[in-house]
Design a protein around this motif. Structure first.
Motif, mmCIF file in Angstrom:
data_model
loop_
_atom_site.group_PDB
_atom_site.id
_atom_site.type_symbol
_atom_site.label_atom_id
_atom_site.label_comp_id
_atom_site.label_asym_id
_atom_site.label_seq_id
_atom_site.Cartn_x
_atom_site.Cartn_y
_atom_site.Cartn_z
ATOM 1 N N SER A 91 0.822 -1.213 0.000
ATOM 2 C CA SER A 91 0.000 0.000 0.000
ATOM 3 C C SER A 91 0.858 1.266 0.000
ATOM 4 O O SER A 91 0.391 2.336 0.332
ATOM 5 N N ARG A 92 2.132 1.125 -0.338
ATOM 6 C CA ARG A 92 3.021 2.276 -0.428
ATOM 7 C C ARG A 92 3.535 2.385 -1.858
ATOM 8 O O ARG A 92 3.543 1.394 -2.590
ATOM 9 N N THR A 98 8.940 4.349 -3.833
ATOM 10 C CA THR A 98 9.905 5.110 -3.025
ATOM 11 C C THR A 98 9.571 4.998 -1.542
ATOM 12 O O THR A 98 10.461 4.951 -0.704
ATOM 13 N N GLN A 99 8.288 4.964 -1.221
ATOM 14 C CA GLN A 99 7.888 4.954 0.183
ATOM 15 C C GLN A 99 8.232 3.650 0.898
ATOM 16 O O GLN A 99 8.168 3.594 2.124
#
Lengths: 164, 366
Positions: free
Chosen positions: B54-55, B58-59
Motif C-alpha cells: 500500500s506504499r 519510493t515509500q
C-alpha cells in the motif's frame, strides 16, 4: 597458561590512562550533522499548498487543509502527527519550496499523547494571510481599474485619429 | 534403585537479552542437555511485505531500514537494486561507489555489533563496550551522509538521496586507518582469551555440505569453508573493480563464525579505501521519472548483506504501488538449522551457538 587473559586485562588497563571517549550528555553535547532529522519545522509563508509532502509521506503523517480566497489557496491547517513519523525525510525532499525542514532538536518525548501532534498553523497566521491576499487583490483590482481607465482615456483619442 | 527422570520444557525468551531481541526458543531439556529446540519467531513481525503493497515504490525504502536495523544501508540497497532491475534503470557510477562505501561501512558496523554482542553473550561485557565505541564512529559517518544513525533511508531508486558532504571522505579515511588498531585490540581482548576459546572452539561444528543443504549464507556459510560471497561469485554494482579476499573458516565451529566476521571487517575496510581512491565525479541519480511506475513484470535481485544473501522479489502490475514485495532475509534462513545445531549441547552453549549465527530480529520477523 592464561596468557590471553592477562593480555586482555593489559588492554583494559591501558585505557585507564587514555582520554575518555564518552560525553556527559545533558550538559555536554556532540555536534549534530546538518542533515540530521529532528523535530520538523514548517515555514508558513513558503508553503504553496501543492500537497507534495502529503503524498510523499509513507505513513500519511501530514494533514494539509486549504481554503480558497480570491482564487488563491490559503493553508488553514498543517498538522504533523509526529508519533507516526519515520523521520525518513521524503517530505522534505518532495517540497519544491523548502517549506518543511527538519531541525536538530531530537528531544521529542512528551508526557501526554496529544502533545505529540504538532499543529503548525496558527489562526492569526491564516487571518493575516487572508488579509494580505485580499489587500493584494484589492490593490491589483485598483491597479487594473486605473489601467483600464487610462486605456479608455486613450481610446477615444485613438478613435478620433482614425476617424479623421 | 533407579531415580525416575524426565525431560522438561524451558522457554528461552522471548524476553531474554541473549536472544538479541524478542526471540523464543522452546527447549526440551534432559538435565542440562538440549534434546529438541523449537524456534518461535514472530514477536517483532510488523508485516513489512504487506505494508509495502500500500506504499509507492519510493515509500517502501524507509521500511526496508527496519529489516536489519544494524545495517539499514544494505537493506535499502537490496530493495532499490531489485526495483532498478525491474525498471532497467542505469545507476550512475558515482552513486554506485557511494553505495559501496556506505554499504561496507554498514557491514563493518553490523559485524562490530555481532562481535561485541557475542563477547557479551560468552560473558565478557568489556568486549561489547569496546566494539560499540568504534561502531560509534561509523554511526557518525552514516549520520553525516544520511541524517540518521540506524534508519538512513539513504538510497533512492536510480541512485542515492544526496551527495557526499564536506569532511566525510577525510573522516572516513581516518576511521579506515584506525580500524586495524581496533581489530588488534579485539583480538587481544576477545579472540585470544582462553575462556572465550574454550567456550567456542569445536562447539556446534557445521559441515560444509550441511550448510549448503540448508541454504545458509553469509559468514555462517563461509565459516564452514564454503567460498561463496556474492560480491565475488556474482559481482553486482561495482564490486568487480575492487581487490579483496573472502575470508574462510576451516572447521565451521562457533569460533570460526566469530573470527570470519573480524576478518571480513578488514576486507571491507580494504574495499572502502579502494572505493574512496577511485571515486569518480558525476551525477548521483540516474534518469528516473518523478512518479515511479515500473512496467508489468517481476524482478528478483540479491545482494550480500552482513548476515548473508539478502534477496528482494518485486512484482509490478504497472501501477505506482508494488503488487508484491518479498524479502529473503538471511537471518531467518540461517535460523532454519538452529534445532540441529543445538541438539546435544548444554544449555550454556545454546547462547554461544545462537550468538554465533548473528541474527537480527527485525530481519527474522520482518
Amino acid at each position: 597458561m592464561a596468557k590471553g587473559l592477562i593480555k586482555g586485562l593489559g588492554i583494559t588497563l591501558k585505557h585507564f590512562f587514555k582520554p575518555k571517549v564518552t560525553v556527559q550528555y545533558p550538559e555536554q553535547r556532540l555536534p549534530l550533522p546538518d542533515r540530521f532529522y529532528g523535530k520538523p519545522e514548517f515555514y508558513y509563508d513558503k508553503c504553496i499548498a501543492c500537497n507534495m509532502c502529503v503524498n510523499a509521506c509513507p505513513n500519511r503523517v501530514i494533514k494539509l487543509e486549504t481554503e480558497t480566497v480570491d482564487k488563491k489557496k490559503v493553508v488553514t491547517k498543517y498538522d504533523f502527527d509526529q508519533q507516526y513519523c519515520l523521520f525518513c525525510g521524503l517530505c522534505e525532499e518532495a517540497c519544491p519550496k523548502d517549506a518543511i525542514k527538519f531541525s536538530k532538536d531530537f528531544e521529542l518525548t512528551r508526557y501526554n499523547r496529544p502533545d505529540i501532534k504538532i499543529e503548525f498553523v496558527q489562526p492569526d497566521q491564516v487571518e493575516r494571510k487572508k488579509e494580505e491576499i485580499k489587500k493584494a487583490a484589492a490593490a491589483k483590482a485598483a491597479a487594473e481599474a486605473a489601467k483600464a481607465k487610462e486605456q479608455e482615456e486613450q481610446k477615444p483619442a485613438d478613435a478620433g485619429e482614425e476617424g479623421s | 534403585m533407579t531415580i525416575k527422570t524426565e525431560e522438561f520444557l524451558l522457554n528461552l525468551g522471548p524476553q531474554h537479552p541473549s536472544t538479541h531481541g524478542v526471540f523464543r526458543i522452546i527447549l526440551t531439556l534432559d538435565g542440562e542437555t538440549v534434546v529438541k529446540a523449537v524456534p518461535v519467531p514472530g514477536y517483532l513481525h510488523r508485516g513489512i511485505e504487506k505494508l509495502a503493497e500500500s506504499r509507492t515504490y519510493t515509500q517502501v525504502i524507509p521500511y526496508t531500514d527496519r529489516l536489519d536495523y544494524l545495517a539499514g544501508m544494505l537493506m535499502n540497497w537490496g530493495y532499490v537494486y531489485a526495483v532498478e532491475k525491474l525498471m532497467n534503470v542505469e545507476v550512475p557510477e558515482r552513486a554506485e561507489y557511494i553505495r559501496v562505501i556506505v554499504g561496507e561501512l554498514a557491514r563493518i558496523a553490523s559485524h562490530l555489533v555481532a562481535t561485541g554482542a557475542y563477547a557479551a553473550d560468552i560473558g565478557g561485557l568489556t568486549g561489547f563496550i569496546y566494539t560499540f565505541r568504534d561502531r560509534e564512529d561509523i554511526m557518525d559517518l552514516l549520520e553525516m551522509i544520511s541524517g540518521a544513525r540506524l534508519t538512513p533511508s539513504y538510497m533512492r531508486i536510480g541512485g542515492v538521496a544526496a551527495d557526499i558532504p564536506d569532511g566525510f571522505i577525510e573522516k572516513c579515511r581516518r576511521f579506515i586507518d584506525y580500524l586495524p588498531d581496533a581489530i588488534e585490540e579485539y583480538n587481544g581482548l576477545i579472540t585470544g582469551n582462553e575462556i572465550f576459546q574454550a567456550r567456542t572452539k569445536n562447539v556446534a561444528v557445521l559441515s560444509a555440505e550441511k550448510a549448503i543443504d540448508m541454504s545458509l549464507s553469509g559468514p555462517v556459510l563461509r565459516a564452514s569453508g564454503v567460498n561463496y560471497d556474492l560480491r565475488k561469485a556474482r559481482p553486482y554494482s561495482v564490486y568487480d573493480r575492487f581487490e579483496f579476499e573472502v575470508p574462510l573458516g576451516t572447521k565451521g565451529d562457533c569460533f570460526d563464525r566469530y573470527y570470519v566476521r573480524l576478518l571480513e571487517m578488514e576486507q571491507s575496510a580494504k574495499i572502502i579505501r579502494q572505493a574512496l581512491d577511485q571515486l569518480p565525479e558525476g551525477p548521483i541519480k540516474g534518469k528516473v521519472p518523478k512518479v515511479i511506475k515500473p512496467p508489468k513484470g517481476e524482478a528478483y535481485a540479491e545482494i550480500e548483506s552482513s548476515k548473508g544473501i539478502m534477496g528482494t522479489y518485486v512484482v509490478s502490475d504497472g501501477s505506482t504501488n508494488p503488487y508484491r514485495v518479498h524479502f529473503r532475509r538471511p537471518s531467518f534462513v540461517n535460523l532454519g538449522y538452529l534445532d540441529e545445531m543445538l541438539k546435544g549441547w548444554k544449555i550454556a552453549d545454546v547462547i554461544a551457538i545462537l550468538g554465533s549465527i548473528d541474527i537480527v530480529l527485525g530481519e527474522v520477523d520482518a
